[in-house]
Design a protein around this motif. Structure first.
Motif, PDB file in Angstrom:
ATOM      1  N   GLY A   8      -8.572  -2.531  -1.026  1.00 35.64           N
ATOM      2  CA  GLY A   8      -7.859  -3.070   0.137  1.00 35.64           C
ATOM      3  C   GLY A   8      -6.369  -3.025  -0.122  1.00 35.64           C
ATOM      4  O   GLY A   8      -5.922  -2.800  -1.250  1.00 35.64           O
ATOM      5  N   SER A  12      -4.658  -8.237   0.349  1.00 34.49           N
ATOM      6  CA  SER A  12      -5.922  -8.353   1.102  1.00 34.49           C
ATOM      7  C   SER A  12      -6.878  -9.354   0.456  1.00 34.49           C
ATOM      8  O   SER A  12      -7.925  -9.668   1.033  1.00 34.49           O
ATOM      9  CB  SER A  12      -6.591  -6.985   1.258  1.00 34.49           C
ATOM     10  OG  SER A  12      -6.823  -6.416  -0.016  1.00 34.49           O
ATOM     11  N   HIS A 115     -10.579  -5.693   4.827  1.00 30.48           N
ATOM     12  CA  HIS A 115      -9.679  -5.314   5.910  1.00 30.48           C
ATOM     13  C   HIS A 115      -8.879  -6.511   6.428  1.00 30.48           C
ATOM     14  O   HIS A 115      -9.445  -7.501   6.870  1.00 30.48           O
ATOM     15  CB  HIS A 115     -10.462  -4.667   7.055  1.00 30.48           C
ATOM     16  CG  HIS A 115      -9.562  -4.188   8.135  1.00 30.48           C
ATOM     17  ND1 HIS A 115      -8.856  -3.014   8.036  1.00 30.48           N
ATOM     18  CD2 HIS A 115      -9.193  -4.763   9.292  1.00 30.48           C
ATOM     19  CE1 HIS A 115      -8.093  -2.882   9.089  1.00 30.48           C
ATOM     20  NE2 HIS A 115      -8.272  -3.927   9.884  1.00 30.48           N
ATOM     21  N   VAL A 116      -7.538  -6.383   6.359  1.00 33.40           N
ATOM     22  CA  VAL A 116      -6.634  -7.435   6.845  1.00 33.40           C
ATOM     23  C   VAL A 116      -5.488  -6.745   7.569  1.00 33.40           C
ATOM     24  O   VAL A 116      -4.978  -5.722   7.087  1.00 33.40           O
ATOM     25  CB  VAL A 116      -6.058  -8.259   5.654  1.00 33.40           C
ATOM     26  CG1 VAL A 116      -5.071  -9.317   6.131  1.00 33.40           C
ATOM     27  CG2 VAL A 116      -7.175  -8.916   4.850  1.00 33.40           C
ATOM     28  N   LEU A 121      -0.880  -9.431   5.991  1.00 33.27           N
ATOM     29  CA  LEU A 121      -0.664  -9.005   4.596  1.00 33.27           C
ATOM     30  C   LEU A 121       0.748  -9.374   4.149  1.00 33.27           C
ATOM     31  O   LEU A 121       0.947  -9.934   3.063  1.00 33.27           O
ATOM     32  CB  LEU A 121      -0.834  -7.482   4.463  1.00 33.27           C
ATOM     33  CG  LEU A 121      -2.225  -6.908   4.657  1.00 33.27           C
ATOM     34  CD1 LEU A 121      -2.161  -5.381   4.706  1.00 33.27           C
ATOM     35  CD2 LEU A 121      -3.146  -7.355   3.521  1.00 33.27           C
TER      36      LEU A 121
END
Ligand code: AMP
Length: 194
Positions: A8, A12, A115-116, A121
């Motif tokens: 990630g 993340s 997933h961010v 982030l």
């Protein structure tokens, strides 16, 4: 062995979730970022070279990282499995990891892609920067790290999709909620392999 790649963008939650996965499944942790920061602290040759790249938000060259990883991996030989945190970050690193594990009679079991979205982030990394003491948790370096992530690291998702090992996990919510999602995927995967 249960070998998990936690993947990630910077911020993340890879490190946070790694700690929980390790506790739950009894794995060893390899964080290339942590190993590099330890080298910098000790003032080794590798640390000096790595510091130039890290402070600019760039990736340390593959050859250096792959050699370093091979050494660390040998020290974890008798474990139940390993969580790879922040490695691989490029396709050559992923290919090298597969080769190293195959030579040791094992392979990556699954890859968890946290997933961010980008705004979140940046907020998380700036927040962490207030206490982390990390030279790369400042806005300019964060922007470089995110660019490097998109151009060099994100394409690795495709590599693990082709390997049939890629799992996307929504990386927002409480730490426990995110961990529950990850745990479910790992358990499914373990059942397939039983
Ligand atoms: P991390 O702690 O994973 O966020 O890594 C911090 C920094 O260390 C990165 O921005 C890179 O400069 C360097 N680094 C860590 N892991 C790798 C890797 N697998 N390949 C290249 N550079 C790395």
């Amino acid at each position: 062995m249960l070998n998990v790649v936690i993947f990630g963008a910077p911020g993340s939650g890879k490190g946070t979730q790694s700690d929980l996965i390790i506790k739950e499944f009894g794995l060893e942790h390899i964080s290339t970022g942590d190993v590099l920061r330890a080298e910098i602290k000790e003032g080794t040759e590798l640390g000096k070279i790595a510091n130039d790249y890290i402070s600019k938000g760039q990736l340390v060259p593959d050859e250096l990282i792959i050699d370093m990883l091979a050494n660390v991996l040998d020290s974890k030989e008798n474990s139940k499995g390993v969580i790879f945190d922040g490695f691989p970050r490029t396709i050559p690193q992923a290919e090298a990891l597969k080769k190293m594990l195959n030579e040791r009679g094992t392979d990556v079991t699954l890859m968890i892609n946290l997933h961010v979205e980008e705004g979140e982030l940046i907020n998380r990394l700036l927040e962490r920067g207030k206490s982390s003491g990390r030279s790369d948790d400042n806005i300019d370096t964060i922007k470089s790290r995110l660019e490097v992530y998109h151009s060099q690291t994100a394409p690795l998702a495709e590599y693990y999709i082709k390997e049939g090992k890629h799992h996307t996990i929504k990386g927002v919510g409480t730490i426990e909620e995110i961990f529950e999602r990850i745990k479910e995927r790992i358990k499914e995967r373990i059942n397939i392999h039983l």
